[in-house]
Design a protein around this motif. Structure first.
Motif, short mmCIF file in Angstrom:
data_model
loop_
_atom_site.label_atom_id
_atom_site.label_comp_id
_atom_site.label_asym_id
_atom_site.label_seq_id
_atom_site.Cartn_x
_atom_site.Cartn_y
_atom_site.Cartn_z
N GLY A 55 30.05 39.03 57.06
CA GLY A 55 30.43 38.15 56.16
C GLY A 55 29.71 36.73 56.26
N SER A 64 30.62 38.24 51.18
CA SER A 64 31.05 39.02 52.46
C SER A 64 29.79 40.00 52.45
CB SER A 64 32.28 39.86 51.74
OG SER A 64 32.13 40.58 50.79
N GLY A 152 29.13 44.04 49.03
CA GLY A 152 29.71 42.88 49.38
C GLY A 152 30.19 42.18 48.25
N GLY A 165 35.04 42.36 52.22
CA GLY A 165 33.88 43.24 52.42
C GLY A 165 33.90 44.51 51.67
N SER A 179 35.18 39.21 44.53
CA SER A 179 35.24 37.62 45.18
C SER A 179 35.71 36.89 43.90
CB SER A 179 33.61 37.31 45.25
OG SER A 179 32.92 37.56 43.75
N ALA A 186 39.17 43.14 49.22
CA ALA A 186 38.29 43.85 50.19
C ALA A 186 38.16 45.18 49.46
CB ALA A 186 38.73 43.83 51.41
N CYS A 211 43.44 39.88 52.07
CA CYS A 211 42.72 38.68 51.76
C CYS A 211 43.64 37.53 51.73
CB CYS A 211 42.08 38.92 50.47
SG CYS A 211 40.57 40.13 50.37
N GLY A 234 38.75 38.55 53.02
CA GLY A 234 38.37 37.04 53.07
C GLY A 234 39.45 36.02 53.24
N GLY A 247 36.75 35.03 58.91
CA GLY A 247 37.18 36.37 57.84
C GLY A 247 37.35 37.57 58.65
N GLY A 257 34.42 40.06 56.03
CA GLY A 257 34.88 39.29 55.01
C GLY A 257 34.51 38.02 55.21
N ALA A 258 34.50 37.36 54.18
CA ALA A 258 34.25 35.57 54.20
C ALA A 258 35.00 34.89 54.92
CB ALA A 258 33.98 35.06 52.69
N GLY A 270 32.18 33.96 59.31
CA GLY A 270 32.38 35.30 58.37
C GLY A 270 32.92 36.27 59.51
#
Length: 284
Positions: A55, A64, A152, A165, A179, A186, A211, A234, A247, A257-258, A270
């Motif tokens: 990410g 991600s 992603g 992700g 997102s 995710a 998240c 994320g 992340g 994940g971000a 990330g």
């Protein structure tokens, strides 16, 4: 759903793990590249999963990593005189300071009785620009089943967000990371169960990473890592400080994940993509 393990670490299983199946029909987990020789004559099922992409870390909305592909050979007769060259793809590293994540590595199996190399390509890491493009899931080829990993999530617009992700798909294309600025998610594996007790030609994954979006610098944050084959969550914090925000890591084959620290890009990281794996199961 967005729940998983505490902490953000790469998979730490050993090169060779046994444990599933029975004495007559064992399941063998290979986590590193090697030459594998069948321990007994019989029929096997081979599952090949590519590494997940990492990410992005950023002070703004961040994308991600995508999941690795899934390749399955339903049945193959083997003897102890045969051998197989196994390559297991690494997970892509999470990006930091506004940079995208690394791509996941490809996993392959070639050897006695296979007419073509079983291939599960790694998922792409999160893209560097805050654009609308998704990182692409890894493709697969030459198996009886060849599924593309979940994409992603791209960077979100309309507000800060950190994408989750992508996930490995066992029955079809993997679930993509979401997102949405306020409800990121995710991707989750499409079959949930205990990977390590898998047997008889079937495998299962774990649940997705949670998240998190917070307006304070409260630590620790937990349950962000994905279970096997699922994406990492994320994570976004408005910290106003240099506290590291990372992340969630993808589970085996899952995208990272971000990680977003809205106060400092250099304190954003990330999540790492999950490592690939090859699972070999003796079947009747």
């Amino acid at each position: 759903r967005c729940y998983a393990r505490v902490g953000n670490v790469m998979s730490n299983f050993t090169d060779f793990i046994g444990g599933g199946g029975s004495a007559s029909f064992p399941t063998i987990f290979l986590s590193k590249s090697q030459t594998w020789v069948p321990p007994q004559d019989g029929n096997i099922c081979i599952h090949v999963i590519g590494g997940g992409g990492g990410g992005k870390g950023s002070s703004t909305s961040a994308g991600s990593g995508a999941a690795g592909g899934y390749c399955k050979k339903n049945t193959l007769a083997v003897t102890t005189s045969g051998s197989f060259t196994v390559v297991v793809g690494a997970g892509g590293a999470g990006g930091s300071g506004g940079y995208g994540g690394g791509d996941g590595g490809n996993s392959t199996v070639a050897g006695t009785g296979l007419s073509a190399t079983l291939t599960a390509n790694g998922g792409e890491g999160a893209v560097t620009p805050n654009g609308t493009g998704n990182s692409a899931g890894g493709t697969a080829s030459n198996g009886d089943v060849n599924n593309t990993g979940g994409a992603g999530g791209p960077a979100s617009f309309g507000g800060l967000g950190g994408a989750g992700g992508g996930a490995v798909g066992l029955t079809g294309t993997g679930q993509a990371g979401n997102s949405s600025a306020y409800t990121p998610r995710a991707g989750e594996c499409d079959i949930i169960g205990d990977l390590w007790s898998s047997t008889m030609g079937q495998i299962a994954g774990g649940i997705a990473g949670r998240c998190i979006r917070k307006t304070t610098s409260t630590v620790p944050y937990d349950a962000v890592n994905g279970g096997p084959f699922s994406g990492g969550g994320g994570v976004l914090f408005y910290t106003g400080s240099q506290m590291l925000v990372q992340g969630g890591a993808g589970g085996i084959g899952g995208g990272g994940g971000a990680g977003v620290n809205a106060g400092d890009a250099d304190a954003s990281l990330g999540g790492d993509g999950g490592e690939g794996i090859v699972v070999i199961q003796y079947i009747p």
